[in-house]
Motif scaffolding. Structure first.
Motif, PDB file in Angstrom:
ATOM      1  N   ALA A 128       0.529  -1.334   0.689  1.00 29.47           N
ATOM      2  CA  ALA A 128       0.043  -0.020  -0.026  1.00 29.47           C
ATOM      3  C   ALA A 128       0.523   1.358  -0.228  1.00 29.47           C
ATOM      4  O   ALA A 128       0.668   2.363  -0.809  1.00 29.47           O
ATOM      5  CB  ALA A 128      -0.995  -0.148   1.636  1.00 29.47           C
ATOM      6  N   ALA A 129       1.912   1.274   1.249  1.00 33.38           N
ATOM      7  CA  ALA A 129       2.585   2.204   0.595  1.00 33.38           C
ATOM      8  C   ALA A 129       3.538   2.745  -0.928  1.00 33.38           C
ATOM      9  O   ALA A 129       3.998   3.077  -1.009  1.00 33.38           O
ATOM     10  CB  ALA A 129       3.891   2.236   1.694  1.00 33.38           C
ATOM     11  N   LYS A 130       3.942   1.551  -0.927  1.00 32.61           N
ATOM     12  CA  LYS A 130       4.437   1.819  -1.948  1.00 32.61           C
ATOM     13  C   LYS A 130       3.932   2.101  -3.222  1.00 32.61           C
ATOM     14  O   LYS A 130       4.586   2.785  -3.882  1.00 32.61           O
ATOM     15  CB  LYS A 130       4.899   0.165  -2.549  1.00 32.61           C
ATOM     16  CG  LYS A 130       5.871   0.201  -3.836  1.00 32.61           C
ATOM     17  CD  LYS A 130       5.616  -1.775  -4.536  1.00 32.61           C
ATOM     18  CE  LYS A 130       5.740  -1.480  -5.916  1.00 32.61           C
ATOM     19  NZ  LYS A 130       6.533  -2.554  -7.036  1.00 32.61           N
ATOM     20  N   SER A 131       2.538   1.532  -3.840  1.00 29.29           N
ATOM     21  CA  SER A 131       1.841   1.966  -4.442  1.00 29.29           C
ATOM     22  C   SER A 131       1.070   3.911  -4.317  1.00 29.29           C
ATOM     23  O   SER A 131       1.434   4.857  -5.408  1.00 29.29           O
ATOM     24  CB  SER A 131       0.788   1.978  -4.372  1.00 29.29           C
ATOM     25  OG  SER A 131      -0.737   2.072  -5.288  1.00 29.29           O
ATOM     26  N   THR A 132       1.055   3.598  -2.781  1.00 28.84           N
ATOM     27  CA  THR A 132       1.023   5.936  -2.804  1.00 28.84           C
ATOM     28  C   THR A 132       2.515   6.389  -2.802  1.00 28.84           C
ATOM     29  O   THR A 132       2.462   7.195  -3.623  1.00 28.84           O
ATOM     30  CB  THR A 132       0.535   5.978  -1.101  1.00 28.84           C
ATOM     31  OG1 THR A 132      -0.495   5.245  -1.024  1.00 28.84           O
ATOM     32  CG2 THR A 132       0.482   7.355  -1.172  1.00 28.84           C
ATOM     33  N   LEU A 133       3.431   5.509  -3.335  1.00 32.56           N
ATOM     34  CA  LEU A 133       4.557   6.190  -3.051  1.00 32.56           C
ATOM     35  C   LEU A 133       4.865   6.517  -4.617  1.00 32.56           C
ATOM     36  O   LEU A 133       5.600   7.210  -5.458  1.00 32.56           O
ATOM     37  CB  LEU A 133       6.033   5.856  -2.385  1.00 32.56           C
ATOM     38  CG  LEU A 133       7.434   6.470  -2.715  1.00 32.56           C
ATOM     39  CD1 LEU A 133       7.660   7.893  -1.876  1.00 32.56           C
ATOM     40  CD2 LEU A 133       8.456   5.894  -2.033  1.00 32.56           C
ATOM     41  N   GLY A 173       2.897   6.072  -6.960  1.00 28.25           N
ATOM     42  CA  GLY A 173       1.676   7.633  -7.405  1.00 28.25           C
ATOM     43  C   GLY A 173       2.243   9.278  -7.456  1.00 28.25           C
ATOM     44  O   GLY A 173       2.284   9.902  -8.085  1.00 28.25           O
ATOM     45  N   SER A 174       3.011   9.854  -5.710  1.00 26.62           N
ATOM     46  CA  SER A 174       3.252  10.430  -5.380  1.00 26.62           C
ATOM     47  C   SER A 174       4.853  11.146  -6.463  1.00 26.62           C
ATOM     48  O   SER A 174       4.942  12.253  -7.300  1.00 26.62           O
ATOM     49  CB  SER A 174       3.888  10.880  -4.572  1.00 26.62           C
ATOM     50  OG  SER A 174       2.645  10.671  -3.911  1.00 26.62           O
ATOM     51  N   ALA A 190       5.517  13.978  -9.372  1.00 25.00           N
ATOM     52  CA  ALA A 190       5.637  14.968  -8.877  1.00 25.00           C
ATOM     53  C   ALA A 190       7.001  15.028 -10.684  1.00 25.00           C
ATOM     54  O   ALA A 190       7.302  16.587 -11.023  1.00 25.00           O
ATOM     55  CB  ALA A 190       7.090  14.535  -7.635  1.00 25.00           C
ATOM     56  N   GLY A 191       7.149  13.800 -10.761  1.00 29.00           N
ATOM     57  CA  GLY A 191       7.854  14.332 -11.787  1.00 29.00           C
ATOM     58  C   GLY A 191       7.041  15.002 -13.001  1.00 29.00           C
ATOM     59  O   GLY A 191       7.569  15.552 -13.829  1.00 29.00           O
ATOM     60  N   ALA A 192       5.892  14.253 -13.333  1.00 35.52           N
ATOM     61  CA  ALA A 192       4.995  15.212 -14.395  1.00 35.52           C
ATOM     62  C   ALA A 192       4.503  16.493 -14.086  1.00 35.52           C
ATOM     63  O   ALA A 192       4.917  17.500 -15.165  1.00 35.52           O
ATOM     64  CB  ALA A 192       3.229  14.477 -14.067  1.00 35.52           C
ATOM     65  N   ARG A 193       4.854  16.890 -12.635  1.00 32.80           N
ATOM     66  CA  ARG A 193       5.110  18.281 -12.963  1.00 32.80           C
ATOM     67  C   ARG A 193       6.356  19.148 -12.866  1.00 32.80           C
ATOM     68  O   ARG A 193       6.477  20.193 -13.541  1.00 32.80           O
ATOM     69  CB  ARG A 193       4.500  18.505 -11.368  1.00 32.80           C
ATOM     70  CG  ARG A 193       3.449  18.667 -11.265  1.00 32.80           C
ATOM     71  CD  ARG A 193       2.963  18.998  -9.602  1.00 32.80           C
ATOM     72  NE  ARG A 193       1.325  18.708  -8.602  1.00 32.80           N
ATOM     73  CZ  ARG A 193       1.151  18.917  -7.660  1.00 32.80           C
ATOM     74  NH1 ARG A 193       1.787  19.607  -6.645  1.00 32.80           N
ATOM     75  NH2 ARG A 193       0.029  18.603  -7.324  1.00 32.80           N
ATOM     76  N   LEU A 194       7.495  18.549 -12.770  1.00 33.67           N
ATOM     77  CA  LEU A 194       8.510  18.918 -13.332  1.00 33.67           C
ATOM     78  C   LEU A 194       8.695  19.439 -14.592  1.00 33.67           C
ATOM     79  O   LEU A 194       9.192  20.132 -15.587  1.00 33.67           O
ATOM     80  CB  LEU A 194       9.925  18.067 -12.131  1.00 33.67           C
ATOM     81  CG  LEU A 194      11.464  18.769 -13.274  1.00 33.67           C
ATOM     82  CD1 LEU A 194      11.349  19.719 -12.327  1.00 33.67           C
ATOM     83  CD2 LEU A 194      12.111  17.908 -12.729  1.00 33.67           C
ATOM     84  N   PHE A 243      13.267   5.911 -10.929  1.00 34.94           N
ATOM     85  CA  PHE A 243      13.123   5.524  -9.126  1.00 34.94           C
ATOM     86  C   PHE A 243      12.626   4.225  -9.901  1.00 34.94           C
ATOM     87  O   PHE A 243      11.678   3.792 -10.745  1.00 34.94           O
ATOM     88  CB  PHE A 243      12.453   6.748  -8.788  1.00 34.94           C
ATOM     89  CG  PHE A 243      10.379   6.231  -9.241  1.00 34.94           C
ATOM     90  CD1 PHE A 243       9.948   4.844  -8.855  1.00 34.94           C
ATOM     91  CD2 PHE A 243       9.945   7.268 -10.544  1.00 34.94           C
ATOM     92  CE1 PHE A 243       7.720   5.439  -9.203  1.00 34.94           C
ATOM     93  CE2 PHE A 243       9.145   7.569 -10.406  1.00 34.94           C
ATOM     94  CZ  PHE A 243       8.026   6.551 -10.420  1.00 34.94           C
ATOM     95  N   ASN A 244      13.187   3.379  -7.830  1.00 41.49           N
ATOM     96  CA  ASN A 244      12.453   2.537  -8.352  1.00 41.49           C
ATOM     97  C   ASN A 244      12.172   1.522  -6.858  1.00 41.49           C
ATOM     98  O   ASN A 244      12.919   1.885  -6.241  1.00 41.49           O
ATOM     99  CB  ASN A 244      13.343   1.036  -8.673  1.00 41.49           C
ATOM    100  CG  ASN A 244      13.041  -0.848  -8.843  1.00 41.49           C
ATOM    101  OD1 ASN A 244      11.974  -0.292  -9.195  1.00 41.49           O
ATOM    102  ND2 ASN A 244      14.351  -0.957  -8.235  1.00 41.49           N
TER     103      ASN A 244
END
Length: 87
Positions: A42-47, A49-50, A54-58, A80-81
């Motif tokens: 669950a944490a992996k999925s959230t991270l 997505g974030s 962030a990459g799309a905004r940059l 990232f991985n």
């Protein structure tokens, strides 16, 4: 069994020059322990997505700069991985 979540992120850090041969990739490793695999996933999925957001905004911001001749998204590497692994 504890599960570790590893994040390997790489960012380009330009030196005091525009010469790309002087740029360096700097790895960062972060980990977090979880009590079970479901919480880790669950944490992996959230991270993930974030990081994608962030990459799309940059990239969007760099596209705006490119349109006025002040930047180029091709100069930035975003990678990232995120993995959940048994300890």
């Amino acid at each position: 069994m504890w599960i570790l979540m590893y994040v390997f992120s790489y960012s380009v850090s330009p030196a005091a020059t525009n010469d790309r041969t002087e740029w360096r990739l700097l790895p960062t490793v972060v980990f977090q322990e979880f009590s079970n695999e479901e919480r880790c996933k669950a944490a992996k999925s959230t991270l993930e997505g974030s990081l994608k957001e962030a990459g799309a905004r940059l990239r969007s911001g760099l596209e705006d700069l490119k349109s006025i001749g002040k930047g180029d998204p091709a100069q930035i590497i975003i990678a990232f991985n995120v993995e959940c692994l048994p300890k």
